[in-house]
Design an enzyme around this catalytic site. Structure first.
Site, PDB file in Angstrom:
ATOM      1  N   CYS A 258     -75.337  22.285 -31.994  1.00  0.00           N
ATOM      2  CA  CYS A 258     -74.772  23.467 -31.346  1.00  0.00           C
ATOM      3  C   CYS A 258     -75.033  24.738 -32.165  1.00  0.00           C
ATOM      4  O   CYS A 258     -76.160  25.205 -32.223  1.00  0.00           O
ATOM      5  CB  CYS A 258     -73.291  23.248 -31.039  1.00  0.00           C
ATOM      6  N   HIS A 344     -73.572  18.407 -27.653  1.00  0.00           N
ATOM      7  CA  HIS A 344     -72.715  17.649 -28.571  1.00  0.00           C
ATOM      8  C   HIS A 344     -72.903  16.144 -28.391  1.00  0.00           C
ATOM      9  O   HIS A 344     -72.260  15.537 -27.540  1.00  0.00           O
ATOM     10  CB  HIS A 344     -71.247  18.022 -28.348  1.00  0.00           C
ATOM     11  N   GLU A 346     -71.831  13.765 -30.193  1.00  0.00           N
ATOM     12  CA  GLU A 346     -70.630  12.985 -30.531  1.00  0.00           C
ATOM     13  C   GLU A 346     -69.676  12.876 -29.350  1.00  0.00           C
ATOM     14  O   GLU A 346     -68.741  12.078 -29.370  1.00  0.00           O
ATOM     15  CB  GLU A 346     -69.905  13.616 -31.727  1.00  0.00           C
TER      16      GLU A 346
END
Length: 367
Positions: A258, A344, A346
């Protein structure tokens, strides 16, 4: 549970548009950049994501608050980072038996002001057309003119450096100190789940404050460098760009997510720009140009990197593109063991399609 009568609240946009609704959270006034998240779940993770610092979030899903909050398990940082929240229906009761409490109480303790009972579909369509702008919410001042005047005090997100505010102020370690791999994390607003993804892969992390010079990161003798997500304008962060330039010169593996993706781009000579509307949600389609596979991704960003400059760069290639608007979602250096993605991997919340990127980084450090 008996529903209590809620006071009125106003939402005033920077262009003078006014929405009337009902108060949620703390009775008060809050201003910031308005943005919308299209995720249908994971509101607590969204509110505690440091990348949302200084913003007022519209939740586009119809009902918010109905499963309550968990004080630790679903927090991505040490507390709420948004300035305010806007939704259609706000539930002051919750049904999840494992919850620690209601979202209303959670907001009140954190001093978060919000508004509900407005047509968020119409509001989002309006912002998509007009573009991102500042706004102000109040449940104590119900005069639109007075709120519009007060809104002038809220700074524009363009040009704002916010990472040093949300970053850890003291370095800390996470994981097994005896692990074979060590990663130095430059904390620009890192989410807890990112650190967990490294720890779960046997990586020992040391998380450094945003303004830590490269020499201090290198002194820890890591096997690789991770440049975290975070809030604000990447162009206002020359200190982080310089750190990444020096990390690249070390020829050790480097991974950015990001804001970290944008900082790697700037360190490579590629500029960034503020988007008409950012990408925020759990359902953004991205194509991996290396494998040809498509991923459903979790996203939260209002800035992007220049596609033209990436295409013209001799040592940078595009690895991922957004299938909605063709913006750059991933790059890698041809001359260095460095790569980054705009989204993202994760998740938390969101799909797990992109977890392989952590494995890719671990493989690079093991080579």
């Amino acid at each position: 549970m008996k529903h209590t009568k809620q006071p009125e609240a106003l939402l005033v946009l920077q262009d003078g548009t006014v929405y009337r609704g009902l108060a949620l959270g703390k009775i008060g006034t809050a201003g910031g950049e308005i943005c919308f998240n299209t995720g249908m779940t994971g509101y607590q993770e969204i509110y505690t994501d440091p990348s949302y610092y200084g913003q007022i979030v519209i939740n586009t899903t119809s009902h918010i608050g109905n499963y309550g909050v968990l004080n630790n398990a679903e927090q991505e940082s040490n507390g709420i980072k948004i300035r305010g929240m806007v939704c259609n229906f706000f539930s002051d009761i919750h049904s999840r038996y494992t919850a620690d409490g209601s979202l209303q109480d959670y907001f009140e303790r954190a001093g978060i002001v919000g508004i509900h009972g407005i047509d968020t579909r119409q509001l989002v369509r309006y912002i998509r057309s007009k573009g991102v702008m500042n706004c102000i919410i109040s449940s104590e001042i119900l005069d639109p003119a007075a709120l519009l005047a007060k809104l002038q005090e809220v700074p524009d997100m363009a040009g704002l450096e916010l990472s040093s505010i949300v970053s850890t102020q003291e370095a800390y370690e996470s994981g097994d100190p005896e692990a074979d791999l060590r990663v130095a994390v430059l904390d620009l607003g890192v989410k807890k789940s990112i650190i967990s993804n490294f720890n779960n892969r046997g990586v020992f992390c040391k998380v450094f404050p945003a303004r830590t010079p490269y020499s201090e990161l290198a002194e820890w003798k890591p096997n690789g460098y991770f440049i975290a997500n975070g809030p604000g304008d990447p162009a206002a962060m020359p200190y982080a760009v310089e750190t990444v330039k020096q990390a690249l010169d070390s020829d050790k593996p480097l991974f950015g997510i990001c804001l970290g993706h944008q900082i790697l781009s700037l360190a490579s000579g590629i500029s960034t720009y503020k988007m008409h509307n950012g990408h925020r949600g759990l359902n953004h389609p991205v194509k991996n140009l290396i494998t040809g596979h498509c991923e459903v991704t979790s996203q939260n960003h209002g800035f992007a990197v220049s596609a033209d400059e990436v295409q013209d760069h001799a040592n940078v290639e595009v690895t991922h593109v957004n299938l909605n608007d063709k913006t750059i979602e991933g790059i890698r250096r041809k001359d260095k063991p460095a790569f980054s993605v705009q989204y993202h991997p994760e998740s938390s919340p969101g799909p797990h399609d992109s977890h392989y990127l952590f494995d890719q980084f671990v493989d690079m450090m093991n080579e």
